[in-house]
Design an enzyme around this catalytic site. Structure first.
Site, PDB file in Angstrom:
ATOM      1  CG  ASP A  63       7.037   3.233   2.557  1.00  0.00           C
ATOM      2  OD1 ASP A  63       6.709   4.259   3.214  1.00  0.00           O
ATOM      3  OD2 ASP A  63       7.047   3.232   1.319  1.00  0.00           O
TER       4      ASP A  63
HETATM    5  C1  BGC Z   1       5.946   6.456   0.945  1.00  0.00           C
HETATM    6  C2  BGC Z   1       7.347   6.787   1.359  1.00  0.00           C
HETATM    7  C3  BGC Z   1       7.347   7.939   2.325  1.00  0.00           C
HETATM    8  C4  BGC Z   1       6.491   7.568   3.509  1.00  0.00           C
HETATM    9  C5  BGC Z   1       6.445   8.631   4.597  1.00  0.00           C
HETATM   10  C6  BGC Z   1       5.015   6.305   2.127  1.00  0.00           C
HETATM   11  O1  BGC Z   1       3.685   6.250   1.727  1.00  0.00           O
HETATM   12  O2  BGC Z   1       5.957   5.278   0.178  1.00  0.00           O
HETATM   13  O3  BGC Z   1       8.125   7.070   0.238  1.00  0.00           O
HETATM   14  O4  BGC Z   1       8.637   8.281   2.697  1.00  0.00           O
HETATM   15  O5  BGC Z   1       5.177   7.351   3.054  1.00  0.00           O
HETATM   16  O6  BGC Z   1       5.697   9.704   4.246  1.00  0.00           O
END
Ligand code: BGC
Length: 738
Positions: free
Chosen positions: A275
């Site tokens: 993530d």
């Molecule tokens: C979130 C994810 C997301 C990623 C990319 C993160 O802050 O937890 O779910 O896909 O950002 O934007």
């Protein structure tokens, strides 16, 4: 020219590779060949994902970025792509990603709303449409579906998932993966899905986003893994690690999760991404010493691509030199990344047609499907005296901060939806009624009641009032946890004020989570809960209010009386003192009562035991009667299929669709088993007065669980089975597994 020469080189090498004795698929051969030509720096470049657009062209030309996120401008995408394909030494295309969570341009209901449809077909269609629109802008990878089981509505990200039930989670997750990826990843309209967040992220303590979780291995396997395993088996191309730690180990550095479970046990061969900076955050967790250490731990745990920590690109070469990360691990990661790029057809078609999106965005059939999904996802929670549908009213008051809020009704993570395409309930209701419009409040947190007198006087001039309240989009989603789940601002006061006019009051709630709406229910005659319904939410709500359509949504999460009840879910284990419904409540306790716990059960003195509404609940404009379930046998072997049938009758005078639900309880297990578990559902449409025999085929194998020896088995014994319109109704029948 440069690209042509490069392709010849690759082609010649492929021919040579073809002579090798190892049996390989065409793609595997191509991957191995390319890998063989890459320097360590180029390999690490592929493992690096950065946020941005055209300004990353220079980085791409150096082969130092494998994927970008957050760029949806086709011209910018092509600029980065050109740099990667035509200027980098090996011409490996960039993989363009985006959070396309519930639609790209045409926004569908938020995922928790989609789950309320209990209709995998419409959910798959929504994901397909999202893929068609997103790929037309150059996006080939979405970070969806979110499969996190969520049992605590304080957690803002309940908006993004399918709620509290593992079975529903599996059905919705698989539908989305199929929709995004289509039949073949190589199709120009296919985009890779990303199952996230592996794992347990929704179990954050107290519903506080990013917080610690304590989930036993058995609970992971029985509750949190199933949707990941099912979507992995359905071919999900990628997986994202989660921010949280479980029992002290952050997922991004958890080798047991990423290697033992995902690869060795499930045999999944997709690509793992972190993530956003979840590798870097292992420092804050106190699990890694510094950024270099995070890269070492993440790669050795099984991560393939680093989203935005910059740790891999900075330190991997040193780590390899020092022997802390082997080239074997690096090759594993790069293989997974290259394979995905080949599978997606990026080597043959790296560029996006810059005129394509204009032809597909907001296509009429996309809007139609979004409306259908919004229609099916709205849940009727109350309908006293059949006040809905408002088919006779001519003049209605429309009020409330969500009645004409085109941006807010799209909900969280709707980055690319354009609010000018949203049709609000106000606009749509104006097509049906003589509308008196008084907003009452400017936005959901507004406490200014200066216009309330005007609203009340307008209500007394109307035949009925429609009050549309809820949450602004920003109040749910990532990092938007709340400890109080009542309607924000003066919205409850607005409903109460309208009620004083004595006209029928219909409340519509557009929110990102289950709110605590008990007092609001008391002040209205009817309530429709639509979550954030997306671009076409307005026409769907207007059709439901007018009676052109009949509500059929069911709750994908338990609705609480008070946030203090969280976490609360229907499929819990029993305590040794289960509630029996005769408990003493706060005001029944005599003053100066003696200390005793006799007769006490597991409940709250103030809110009692039950929720406001159980999982699976939802009314219709008609009524349904369930006949007793009949099983084809009384005893089953472990490889049998249980056939359950029952009569479902539409006892009202209009057509309606019922989501018939099948629940099972395993009465005694080697470990305590949930009091009920959803094992099947069907949407059944019946004409007025019609009776249909509904049949479920339930393989006994689906009763398996992870037992005391951590084996996935069906334990012989007695079971109960219910068919009902929600998780709290129905009379059980028994059967045995031998
Ligand atoms: C979130 C994810 C997301 C990623 C990319 C993160 O802050 O937890 O779910 O896909 O950002 O934007």
């Amino acid at each position: 020219m440069k690209r042509f020469v490069k392709n010849i080189l690759i082609g010649a090498a492929l021919l040579l590779a073809g002579c090798s004795s190892e049996p390989q698929t065409g793609t595997d051969r191509k991957v191995e060949e390319l890998l063989g030509q890459m320097t360590l720096r180029e390999k690490v470049g592929q493992m690096n994902q950065l946020s941005g657009g055209a300004w990353l062209a220079e980085t791409a030309a150096k082969g130092e970025v494998g994927s970008i996120l957050n760029c949806v401008d086709p011209a910018e995408i092509n600029a980065v792509q050109r740099a990667a394909v035509e200027e980098s030494r090996l011409g490996i295309p960039i993989l363009v990603s985006r959070d396309v969570i519930h639609g790209f341009r045409t926004i569908f209901p938020i995922p928790i709303g989609q789950a309320a449809t209990f209709d995998p077909a419409i959910v798959e269609k929504g994901a397909r449409i999202a893929a068609v629109e997103a790929t037309a802008s150059g996006v080939k990878w979405t970070f969806s579906p979110m499969l996190d089981i969520a049992r605590d509505p304080r957690w803002g990200r309940v908006a993004e998932g399918a709620g509290e039930d593992p079975y529903l989670d599996v059905q919705m997750g698989v539908a989305m993966v199929k929709g995004y990826q289509g039949d073949d990843l190589n199709d120009p309209t296919s985009m890779a899905a990303c199952i996230k967040h592996f794992v347990g992220y929704g179990a954050a303590e107290g519903g506080r986003d990013y917080n610690s979780t304590m989930i036993s291995e058995r609970s992971l396997r029985n509750t949190y893994f199933p949707a990941f395993k099912a979507t992995a088996e359905a071919g999900a191309a990628t997986l994202m690690t989660s921010f949280n730690e479980i029992d002290g180990i952050p997922s991004t550095g958890n080798r047991w999760l990423l290697k033992n479970i995902l690869r060795d046990e499930w045999g999944w061969d997709g690509m793992v991404v972190t993530d956003w900076n979840s590798a870097g955050e292992m420092i804050a967790h106190g699990f890694s010493r510094d950024l270099k250490h995070t890269a070492e731990q993440a790669i050795n745990a099984g991560v393939d691509m680093d989203m935005m920590s910059y740790g891999f690109i900075q330190y991997v070469e040193e780590l390899v030199k020092e022997g802390k990360v082997s080239e074997k691990e690096i090759d594993r990661a790069v293989r997974n990344i290259l394979k995905l790029k080949f599978d997606l057809g990026l080597f043959e078609n790296p560029y996006v047609d810059e005129t394509a999106s204009a032809k597909v965005d907001y296509a009429p059939e996309h809007l139609e499907a979004a409306k259908q999904c919004a229609l099916e996802s709205a849940i009727l929670l109350k309908n006293s005296n059949d006040v809905l549908p408002l088919d006779k009213a001519k003049t209605i008051l429309v009020t409330g901060p969500l009645a004409d809020a085109p941006y807010e009704q799209m909900g969280t993570w709707a980055f690319d939806g354009q609010q000018e395409h949203t049709v609000t309930p106000l606009e749509a209701l104006r097509e049906e009624y003589n509308v008196i419009w008084e907003p009452g409040l400017a936005y959901s947190r507004d406490r200014n009641t200066k216009d309330f007198a005007k609203v009340r006087s307008a209500a007394s001039r109307a035949d009925a009032a429609v009050v549309i309240v809820g949450e602004e989009a920003i109040l749910s989603g990532e990092a938007h946890s709340l400890s109080n789940l009542d309607l924000q601002g003066a919205q409850s006061e607005l409903i109460a004020e309208v009620a004083k006019a004595g006209k029928p009051v219909v409340v519509v709630v557009m929110a990102g989570r289950p709110l605590t709406i008990e007092r609001d229910l008391e002040n209205c005659d009817a309530m429709l809960y639509s979550f954030h319904p997306g671009t076409m939410g307005g026409p769907a709500i207007a059709d439901l209010i007018k009676g052109k359509a009949v509500p059929s949504g069911k709750l994908p999460m338990t609705f609480l009386r008070d946030a203090g009840q969280a976490p609360f879910y229907y499929n819990h284990n029993n305590s040794g003192r289960p509630c029996n419904g005769t408990e003493t409540l706060l005001n029944d306790i005599p003053i100066a009562a003696g200390q005793t716990s006799l007769g006490c059960t597991s409940y709250y003195l103030d809110t009692g035991y039950g929720p406001l509404f159980p999982f699976g609940y939802g009314l219709s404009y008609t009524t349904f009667k369930y006949g007793n379930p009949v099983l084809d046998k009384a005893e089953y072997g472990r490889s049998d299929v249980i056939t359950v049938s029952f009569e479902l009758k539409n006892t009202g005078d209009r057509e309606g669709t019922e989501v018939a639900q099948l629940y099972v309880q395993d009465l005694v297990g080697s470990v305590v088993r949930p009091v009920k578990e959803l094992k099947g559902f069907q949407r059944v449409t019946l004409a007025p007065g019609e009776t249909r025999t509904v049949t479920f085929d339930l393989p006994v194998a689906e009763l398996a669980f992870w037992n005391i020896d951590m084996e996935h088995v069906v334990e012989p014994g007695d079971f109960k089975l219910w068919v009902a319109g929600d998780s709290a109704s129905g009379e059980p029948v028994g059967f045995a597994v031998l």
